[in-house]
Design a protein around this motif. Sequence first.
Motif, mmCIF file in Angstrom:
data_model
loop_
_atom_site.group_PDB
_atom_site.id
_atom_site.type_symbol
_atom_site.label_atom_id
_atom_site.label_comp_id
_atom_site.label_asym_id
_atom_site.label_seq_id
_atom_site.Cartn_x
_atom_site.Cartn_y
_atom_site.Cartn_z
ATOM 1 N N TRP A 177 20.951 51.645 1.541
ATOM 2 C CA TRP A 177 21.905 50.949 0.679
ATOM 3 C C TRP A 177 21.240 50.154 -0.463
ATOM 4 C CZ3 TRP A 177 26.838 52.138 0.678
ATOM 5 C CH2 TRP A 177 27.727 51.364 -0.072
ATOM 6 N N PRO A 178 20.145 49.430 -0.199
ATOM 7 C CA PRO A 178 19.520 48.698 -1.320
ATOM 8 C C PRO A 178 19.074 49.621 -2.453
ATOM 9 C CG PRO A 178 18.713 47.877 0.774
ATOM 10 C CD PRO A 178 19.486 49.123 1.079
ATOM 11 N N ILE A 212 29.253 56.532 -2.076
ATOM 12 C CA ILE A 212 30.509 57.142 -1.617
ATOM 13 C C ILE A 212 30.229 58.221 -0.564
ATOM 14 C CG2 ILE A 212 32.454 58.596 -2.324
ATOM 15 C CD1 ILE A 212 32.409 57.143 -5.012
ATOM 16 N N GLY A 213 29.216 59.055 -0.815
ATOM 17 C CA GLY A 213 28.888 60.125 0.121
ATOM 18 C C GLY A 213 28.459 59.603 1.479
ATOM 19 N N LEU A 214 27.596 58.579 1.468
ATOM 20 C CA LEU A 214 27.130 58.000 2.730
ATOM 21 C C LEU A 214 28.278 57.379 3.514
ATOM 22 C CD1 LEU A 214 23.722 56.337 1.786
ATOM 23 C CD2 LEU A 214 24.086 58.222 3.396
ATOM 24 N N ALA A 249 22.620 53.973 10.638
ATOM 25 C CA ALA A 249 21.338 53.294 10.396
ATOM 26 C C ALA A 249 20.750 53.710 9.055
ATOM 27 C CB ALA A 249 20.362 53.620 11.526
ATOM 28 N N GLY A 250 20.890 55.010 8.743
ATOM 29 C CA GLY A 250 20.378 55.470 7.452
ATOM 30 C C GLY A 250 21.108 54.848 6.279
ATOM 31 N N ARG A 301 25.030 58.388 -10.223
ATOM 32 C CA ARG A 301 24.296 58.917 -9.073
ATOM 33 C C ARG A 301 24.253 57.930 -7.894
ATOM 34 N NH1 ARG A 301 19.141 62.171 -11.748
ATOM 35 N NH2 ARG A 301 20.403 63.850 -12.718
ATOM 36 N N PRO A 302 23.872 56.667 -8.131
ATOM 37 C CA PRO A 302 23.910 55.710 -7.005
ATOM 38 C C PRO A 302 25.325 55.520 -6.436
ATOM 39 C CG PRO A 302 22.556 54.852 -8.776
ATOM 40 C CD PRO A 302 23.250 56.057 -9.323
#
Length: 382
Positions: free
Chosen positions: A27-28, A42-44, A21-22, A36-37
């Motif tokens: 994501w937007p 990638i991390g998420l 959910a996070g 950084r984005p």
Amino acid sequence: MGLLSNNTLVPAVLSAVALFAGTVWLWPRLARPGWRPVSGRIGLLLTTQVLIFVAVGLAANQAFGFYASWADLFGQETDQGVVVDHNPGQRSSGPLTVTEIGDVPGKGGSRPSLAGQVQTVDIVGPKSHIASPAYVYLPPEYFQERYRTRTFPAAVVLTGYPGTARALVDKLHYPRTALELTKSGRMQPMILVMLRPTVAPPRDTECADVPGGPQTETFFAKDLPKAINEHYRVGKELGNWGIIGDSTGGYCALKLAMHHPKVYVAGAGLSPYYNAPVDPTTGDLFQGDKALRNRANLWWCLKHLSAPDTSLLVSSSKVGEKNYKDTLKFIERVKATETTRISSIILESGGHNFTTWRREIPATLEWMSGLLTGDQRSMSDR
């Protein structure tokens, strides 16, 4: 928190759902160029997939009982290893010790004389020097006054590898099924001795006597029946013992019945294979001994050794089981012998899993019950 505990599974599932959910929510904000984005996306994604994988793995392990603990999962289990006692003067409590007494799952809340009992035991083999925990199901008749001097037939029940013995009680429902079949008159009262074939964890010994290693076949062929016979009212004559197993346990059941027909007059393999593999879980089982390797190959045994006077049962599915063709060939090989008897359960579809084996267990227990003998007087009193 234990590997099979809901206290481990529930947080893992909630964490995976929360992170999913996070990810959708954030994501937007991360949908911009720049390192950084991109790193955030990638991390998420990576963390979410890892948590989902962990949650699914924990759920599957809890449902099918592949591993009993974290140590078992990571190959670090040491508390159920091989015990060697070379001191003849040391006092011993005997080859079998009862450590816990419980109800039959799903049938609890009643007296043992009405619903039977499941005992947790530790068994130590004087010949094999192997120690293993097990669960023993005692039918209601074992506790009833009119059966107090009677003996009962017994069947060893084995898991696959790595498997957990408790899964035979809680997931495959052997005690509950045996109780229901006995009450409906479809099988005689029987004692079930439930354990893993992995009696020297984490090694998969394929129920073989390993040169310089665990003497697993000796444990199952000699130590285990003797320990049970000395502690419980099990008949001591030919025809009192059978053995059942699934997957690796199924191979072991067939092999032990074929190698030791004077101990096990019947062996049932659910989704078995017919030759011992050698892989990283087994190590070098035969130490270059060709005779031992041949003896572990059931195809070789049928071709080169005298057919044993025993009864075998094999199961498979036309769709969903890899052993289907081999099972049909094995049936034909056994049918060509003069003294070994063969039966089968062939499903239209199924898989190498608990769901399929639960469909086969009632018929397997009925088949086994029809071949084993206890104290015939106890049966005539019913």
